[in-house]
Write a protein that holds these residues in place. Structure first.
Motif, PDB file in Angstrom:
ATOM      1  N   GLU A  38       0.841  -1.211   0.000  1.00 48.51           N
ATOM      2  CA  GLU A  38       0.000   0.000   0.000  1.00 48.51           C
ATOM      3  C   GLU A  38       0.869   1.252   0.000  1.00 48.51           C
ATOM      4  OE1 GLU A  38      -3.053   2.422   2.929  1.00 48.51           O
ATOM      5  OE2 GLU A  38      -3.119   0.222   2.956  1.00 48.51           O
ATOM      6  N   TYR A  58      -4.560   3.176 -12.876  1.00 49.06           N
ATOM      7  CA  TYR A  58      -4.820   3.015 -11.441  1.00 49.06           C
ATOM      8  C   TYR A  58      -6.281   2.620 -11.252  1.00 49.06           C
ATOM      9  CZ  TYR A  58      -5.673   3.903  -6.520  1.00 49.06           C
ATOM     10  OH  TYR A  58      -6.041   3.749  -5.210  1.00 49.06           O
ATOM     11  N   TYR A  59      -6.492   1.567 -10.484  1.00 48.62           N
ATOM     12  CA  TYR A  59      -7.863   1.142 -10.212  1.00 48.62           C
ATOM     13  C   TYR A  59      -7.985   0.617  -8.783  1.00 48.62           C
ATOM     14  CZ  TYR A  59      -5.465  -3.017 -12.071  1.00 48.62           C
ATOM     15  OH  TYR A  59      -4.537  -4.001 -12.338  1.00 48.62           O
ATOM     16  N   GLY A  60      -7.235   1.271  -7.889  1.00 46.93           N
ATOM     17  CA  GLY A  60      -7.308   0.928  -6.478  1.00 46.93           C
ATOM     18  C   GLY A  60      -8.373   1.757  -5.764  1.00 46.93           C
ATOM     19  N   GLY A 228      -9.435  -0.580 -15.339  1.00 46.97           N
ATOM     20  CA  GLY A 228      -9.856  -1.458 -14.257  1.00 46.97           C
ATOM     21  C   GLY A 228     -11.134  -2.192 -14.601  1.00 46.97           C
ATOM     22  N   ASN A 229     -11.428  -3.221 -13.801  1.00 44.77           N
ATOM     23  CA  ASN A 229     -12.598  -4.066 -14.039  1.00 44.77           C
ATOM     24  C   ASN A 229     -12.580  -4.650 -15.446  1.00 44.77           C
ATOM     25  OD1 ASN A 229     -14.921  -5.369 -13.109  1.00 44.77           O
ATOM     26  ND2 ASN A 229     -16.278  -3.795 -13.934  1.00 44.77           N
ATOM     27  N   ASN A 263      -3.162  -6.501 -18.761  1.00 45.63           N
ATOM     28  CA  ASN A 263      -3.689  -5.768 -17.609  1.00 45.63           C
ATOM     29  C   ASN A 263      -4.897  -6.452 -16.990  1.00 45.63           C
ATOM     30  OD1 ASN A 263      -2.021  -3.317 -17.287  1.00 45.63           O
ATOM     31  ND2 ASN A 263      -2.673  -2.872 -19.360  1.00 45.63           N
ATOM     32  N   GLU A 267      -4.859  -7.944 -13.212  1.00 46.83           N
ATOM     33  CA  GLU A 267      -5.893  -7.477 -12.290  1.00 46.83           C
ATOM     34  C   GLU A 267      -6.639  -8.657 -11.688  1.00 46.83           C
ATOM     35  OE1 GLU A 267      -9.718  -4.443 -12.335  1.00 46.83           O
ATOM     36  OE2 GLU A 267      -9.367  -5.736 -14.055  1.00 46.83           O
ATOM     37  N   SER A 271      -4.373  -8.812  -8.381  1.00 42.91           N
ATOM     38  CA  SER A 271      -5.053  -7.777  -7.608  1.00 42.91           C
ATOM     39  C   SER A 271      -6.312  -8.318  -6.932  1.00 42.91           C
ATOM     40  CB  SER A 271      -5.410  -6.593  -8.513  1.00 42.91           C
ATOM     41  OG  SER A 271      -6.073  -5.592  -7.779  1.00 42.91           O
ATOM     42  N   LYS A 272      -7.142  -9.030  -7.689  1.00 42.78           N
ATOM     43  CA  LYS A 272      -8.411  -9.517  -7.144  1.00 42.78           C
ATOM     44  C   LYS A 272      -8.266 -10.844  -6.410  1.00 42.78           C
ATOM     45  CE  LYS A 272     -11.560  -7.092 -10.250  1.00 42.78           C
ATOM     46  NZ  LYS A 272     -12.688  -7.221 -11.233  1.00 42.78           N
ATOM     47  N   VAL A 277      -2.252  -5.458  -3.629  1.00 40.61           N
ATOM     48  CA  VAL A 277      -2.692  -4.111  -3.975  1.00 40.61           C
ATOM     49  C   VAL A 277      -1.706  -3.398  -4.903  1.00 40.61           C
ATOM     50  CG1 VAL A 277      -1.596  -2.993  -1.991  1.00 40.61           C
ATOM     51  CG2 VAL A 277      -3.677  -2.004  -2.981  1.00 40.61           C
ATOM     52  N   SER A 280      -2.725  -2.707  -8.453  1.00 41.23           N
ATOM     53  CA  SER A 280      -3.813  -1.784  -8.774  1.00 41.23           C
ATOM     54  C   SER A 280      -3.275  -0.507  -9.393  1.00 41.23           C
ATOM     55  CB  SER A 280      -4.623  -1.444  -7.514  1.00 41.23           C
ATOM     56  OG  SER A 280      -3.814  -0.726  -6.590  1.00 41.23           O
TER      57      SER A 280
END
Length: 433
Positions: A38, A58-60, A228-229, A263, A267, A271-272, A277, A280
């Motif tokens: 983090e 960035y998708y945090g 993201g997503n 990516n 992710e 990330s998920k 983190v 992200s």
């Protein structure tokens, strides 16, 4: 069972077994990098306040960028904090292979962050070799510009017409330019084919998607903005003519199995699924970019091995663009020869970034050794001025990825190794771990 709970259970089991044998257990090594990760993300976001190009994605947590912005850290303060964090990241020796990769990833990404922060703090540009090593975790090979003369001589024989070689090449390529009114259908068709071929080998997230846009006045030919997503905005720069070969190249590079797939899979898997983190955020000037660009460029050959790209372009894209498909094979031979000049671009960037040539000399060398029009050469100058030694990630990155992938002997094994690069925290110095 998630990775963290599994490791906790494994540690508890080890302690129990050692106690049962009458041996005093050693203190377990902490495997929880979350607080350190983090801190790393926040430092990347903070440095992005000093360089608008630095944070590529960035998708945090939505509140972190605003919190970082309010902290108003100087570039020098960010570099100092990153050095402290790097010492904390590397303080322990880890035995678990995946956690060692994670530790190595964070340490090398922080090396790049420190270097870029120092550069911004000092206001002076680092040289080519320093950028390559510190930012991208590698030193590319060096080639004398004279070593490209034999390739230029072959092109002299291949491209007819009047004028010098650069003028003839520029004129020759005009007949393969996609008409403006055909760009949308040609690119949509190419990306669709790139996706279909990649999806038959890669387990992409079910909800992944992208939007395609055409833009102008950029220093690059194409860009993937990952939101993201599993969603990307793919932009294609139309300020310069786009020839037919670039449809598949950019479709694979920016889309599948390139940046969008890379990516989306990072992710999903890191990330998920693992809750790491640090994935992200994507700092552009970092070792991660060599893997990203290398897989994106080699991904073209993964999706279209052998002569399949030529066949697809000749049978599908040339007719769709209204171009003469009977010339496809000749143009393909020309492009393969032209590609052998790629590393000359690294050398012009090296000379420019090391202050051995000025801007006008750079443009002239691009025209002489890369056979670019003046407009193309000046666009490349803008790229080098904006992104520096980032140019090595395309060709040297591709060659490093190719060497890693082609250790496998079958197509399925090659795709498995490709998938490994898209779903694990590997960098140039840890690629073969």
């Amino acid at each position: 069972m998630n990775a963290k709970r599994f490791l906790s259970t494994l540690t508890l089991l080890s302690v129990t077994l050692l106690s049962a044998c009458g041996k005093a257990p050693e203190p377990p090594i902490s495997n929880d990098f979350s607080p350190l990760a983090e801190h790393y993300v926040r430092l990347v976001l903070a440095l992005g306040e000093h360089d608008g190009s630095y944070v590529d994605a960035y998708y945090g947590p939505a509140e972190w960028p605003e919190q970082v912005k309010q902290s108003e850290k100087s570039a020098a303060d960010i570099a100092s904090a990153a050095r402290t964090l790097q010492a904390q990241v590397t303080a322990e020796q880890l035995s678990d292979p995946m956690l060692r990769l994670r530790q190595h990833y964070l340490a090398k990404q922080l090396t790049a962050l420190i270097s870029h922060a120092d550069t911004l703090a000092s206001g002076s540009r680092a040289g080519f070799e320093q950028q390559a090593q510190a930012l991208y975790d590698t030193l590319p090979p060096q080639h004398a510009l004279s070593s490209f003369e034999p390739i230029l001589q072959q092109l002299e024989q291949l491209v007819p017409g009047e004028g010098n070689l650069t003028e003839r090449v520029v004129a020759y390529r005009q007949q393969f330019v996609i008409p403006q009114d055909k760009l949308q259908p040609v690119f949509e068709q190419a990306i669709s084919e790139c996706k279909a071929r990649s999806a038959s080998h890669l387990a992409l997230p079910a909800h992944e998607s992208f939007t395609l846009e055409f833009v102008q006045d950029k220093p690059w030919s194409g860009y993937n903005w990952f939101k993201g997503n599993a969603f990307s905005l793919i932009q294609i720069n139309t300020e310069r003519p786009i020839d037919i070969s670039r449809a598949v190249d950019l479709g694979c590079h920016e889309g599948y199995p390139g940046h969008h797939a890379y990516n989306a899979l990072l992710e999903q898997h890191l990330s998920k699924d693992l809750g790491w983190v640090e994935f992200s955020v994507y700092p552009l000037f970092s070792p991660q970019s060599l893997i990203a660009e290398g897989t994106a460029n080699y991904g073209i050959e993964m999706a279209f091995p052998g002569e399949q790209k030529l066949a697809y372009e000749r049978d599908v894209l040339y007719p769709l663009a209204g171009l003469d498909a009977s010339k496809a094979a000749d143009y393909d031979r020309f492009l393969k020869l032209l590609a052998q000049l790629s590393y000359a671009g690294n050398e012009t960037a090296r000379l420019y970034l090391n202050n051995e040539i000025d801007a006008e000399q750079f443009v002239a060398l691009q025209q002489q050794y890369l056979l670019q029009s003046e407009a193309e050469a000046r666009q490349r100058l803008r790229f080098v001025e904006a992104y520096g030694a980032y140019v090595i990630n395309y060709n040297w990155g591709k060659d490093l990825v190719k060497a890693y992938i082609e250790q496998a002997s079958t197509e399925d094994e090659r795709w498995q190794r490709f998938m490994t690069l898209l779903t694990t925290p590997r960098l140039p110095s840890s690629m073969d771990w």
